[in-house]
Design an enzyme around this catalytic site. Sequence first.
Site, short mmCIF file in Angstrom:
data_model
loop_
_atom_site.label_atom_id
_atom_site.label_comp_id
_atom_site.label_asym_id
_atom_site.label_seq_id
_atom_site.Cartn_x
_atom_site.Cartn_y
_atom_site.Cartn_z
N ARG A 220 16.36 27.38 2.33
CA ARG A 220 16.00 28.09 3.56
C ARG A 220 16.94 27.69 4.71
NH1 ARG A 220 12.68 26.30 7.27
NH2 ARG A 220 11.20 25.26 5.89
N TYR B 202 19.86 52.68 16.61
CA TYR B 202 19.09 52.76 15.36
C TYR B 202 17.59 52.60 15.67
CZ TYR B 202 16.96 51.20 11.03
OH TYR B 202 16.11 51.05 9.97
N LYS C 37 24.74 48.14 4.46
CA LYS C 37 25.55 49.35 4.50
C LYS C 37 26.95 49.09 3.90
CE LYS C 37 21.87 50.98 6.40
NZ LYS C 37 21.32 50.21 7.46
C1 LIG Z 1 23.40 50.55 13.14
C2 LIG Z 1 22.32 49.85 12.38
N1 LIG Z 1 21.97 48.60 12.74
C3 LIG Z 1 20.99 47.92 12.10
C4 LIG Z 1 20.29 48.49 11.07
C5 LIG Z 1 19.20 47.71 10.39
O1 LIG Z 1 19.68 47.24 9.17
P1 LIG Z 1 18.73 46.92 7.92
O2 LIG Z 1 18.18 48.22 7.43
O3 LIG Z 1 19.66 46.25 6.97
O4 LIG Z 1 17.67 46.02 8.41
C6 LIG Z 1 20.62 49.79 10.66
C7 LIG Z 1 19.89 50.42 9.55
O5 LIG Z 1 20.04 51.57 9.25
C8 LIG Z 1 21.65 50.48 11.33
O6 LIG Z 1 22.00 51.74 10.99
#
Ligand SMILES: Cc1ncc(COP(=O)(O)O)c(C=O)c1O
Length: 372
Positions: free
Chosen positions: A40, A92, A189
Site C-alpha cells: 500500500r 470530465y 486511457k
Molecule cells: C480527462 C479525464 N480526466 C480524468 C478522468 C477520470 O479517469 P478514470 O476513469 O481513470 O478515473 C477521465 C475519465 O474519462 C477523463 O476523461
Amino acid sequence: MFNYDTYSVLGDGDCKYQGAISPPIFQTSTFSGGEYSYTRLSNPTRAALEQECALLEKGKYGFAFSSGLGAINALFSTLKKGDRVVVTDDIYGGTYRLINRIYKNYGINFVFADLCDLETAKKAITKGTALVFAETPTNPMMKIVDIAAVAEITHQNGGILAVDNTFLTPYFQNPLTLGADVVVHSATKYISGHHDVSAGIAVTNGKRLASKLGLALSTLGNGLSPFESWLVLRGLRTLPMRMEKHQGNAYAAAEFLNSHPKIEQVIYPAMPQHGGHLLCKRQSRGFGGVVSFYTKDEKTARKIISGGRVIKFAESLGGFKSLVTYPITQTHASIPKHIRNRIGINERLIRLSVGLENKEDIIADLATLLAD
Ligand SMILES: Cc1ncc(COP(=O)(O)O)c(C=O)c1O
C-alpha cells in the site's frame, strides 16, 4: 518533436531481477527487510511505473493511483477548509461529481470558469487561490487552455496549477515545461491504451507537493496494484506509435465528418478553423485522437451511438478500439443541465475516440452509420 532517446523504460531500476528485460511483477503485499515494507505504501513495480511517468512528463516525482479520479482525489485531498479552487468549466463529469458531491461538503470553495478565455481566467483566479485545475484539451468540447498564461496568472496570485493531460499524453504535451506545477492523467486511457486497466498518474517537480501526494497515496490507500502497474508500463512502451496512429486516424475521421451533409460541426484542434488550433500547435506537439462533433439532428446522433462494425458505443477513450460516447447521458450526465447548455453539451454532441483500426474501415463505418 518527441525525443525517442529519452523514451525508454528507464524507471525499472528497482525491478531489475535476474537480467529480466521486462520488469517483474512484485505481486506481494508485504516485504521482509530491504527498501520496501508494504505494498500500500510502495512497491517496486509501481515505483518503476512512477519513475517512468515522471521521466516522460519531465518531472521529478511520480505517483500511480488506482484510477484517474484516484489521482485527482489525491490532489484535492491536499486542500484544506476555506481554500479557493478554480476549475475549467468544461471538464470530465466524474471530476465535476468529485468536486460537487464530495469536496464541496468539506468547506472548499470551487469556482468554475472558462479558463480558455484569459480575461475570464484573470477575473476568476484571485489573490489567495490555492489551486487552479484545467483540462486541455477540455472534455468533451476540445477547447485549448493556454497553459503558460494560466500558470503565470495562478502564480501571481499565489496558487499552483494542475493540468489534466489525459487527452494529449506526455507524447504530445508536457504541461510542467510550460509552467504547470502538477500533471494528472487518467492512465486508463492512452497511457495504458488497451481498455484493460484502470489507472491514474500524478507528476510534479515540487518537493512539498510530492510529499503531500505521497502521503495521500499511502494513506488514502488508492495506489495502483503491482499487476496493473505492470500493464500500464507495458502500454507505455508503445505510446509514441499508438499516438501517431490515433492522430492520423482522427484527422482522417475529422475530415470525413467535416464534409458530410448530416454533420453540423466538427471540433478537432488539428483543424485550422478550430479556435485553439494555433495555441495547441504552439504549446503541444500534436492534437491527439479525440474528435467531438455535432450532428444536424438528434436522430442521426442516436443512430451513431447505436454503434457500428468497427466503432462501438462505450464510455472511455484512448484505447485501441474506436469508441463513441454520448456525453449528455454518459460522461457528463452528472453536470447540471444549465451548465451543460452553457458549455454546449446537447443531444446532438458526440465524442469519438478514434482507435487504431485501419483508417478506411473507420471511415466506412462512419459512412454506414450516417447513411439514410
Ligand atoms: C480527462 C479525464 N480526466 C480524468 C478522468 C477520470 O479517469 P478514470 O476513469 O481513470 O478515473 C477521465 C475519465 O474519462 C477523463 O476523461
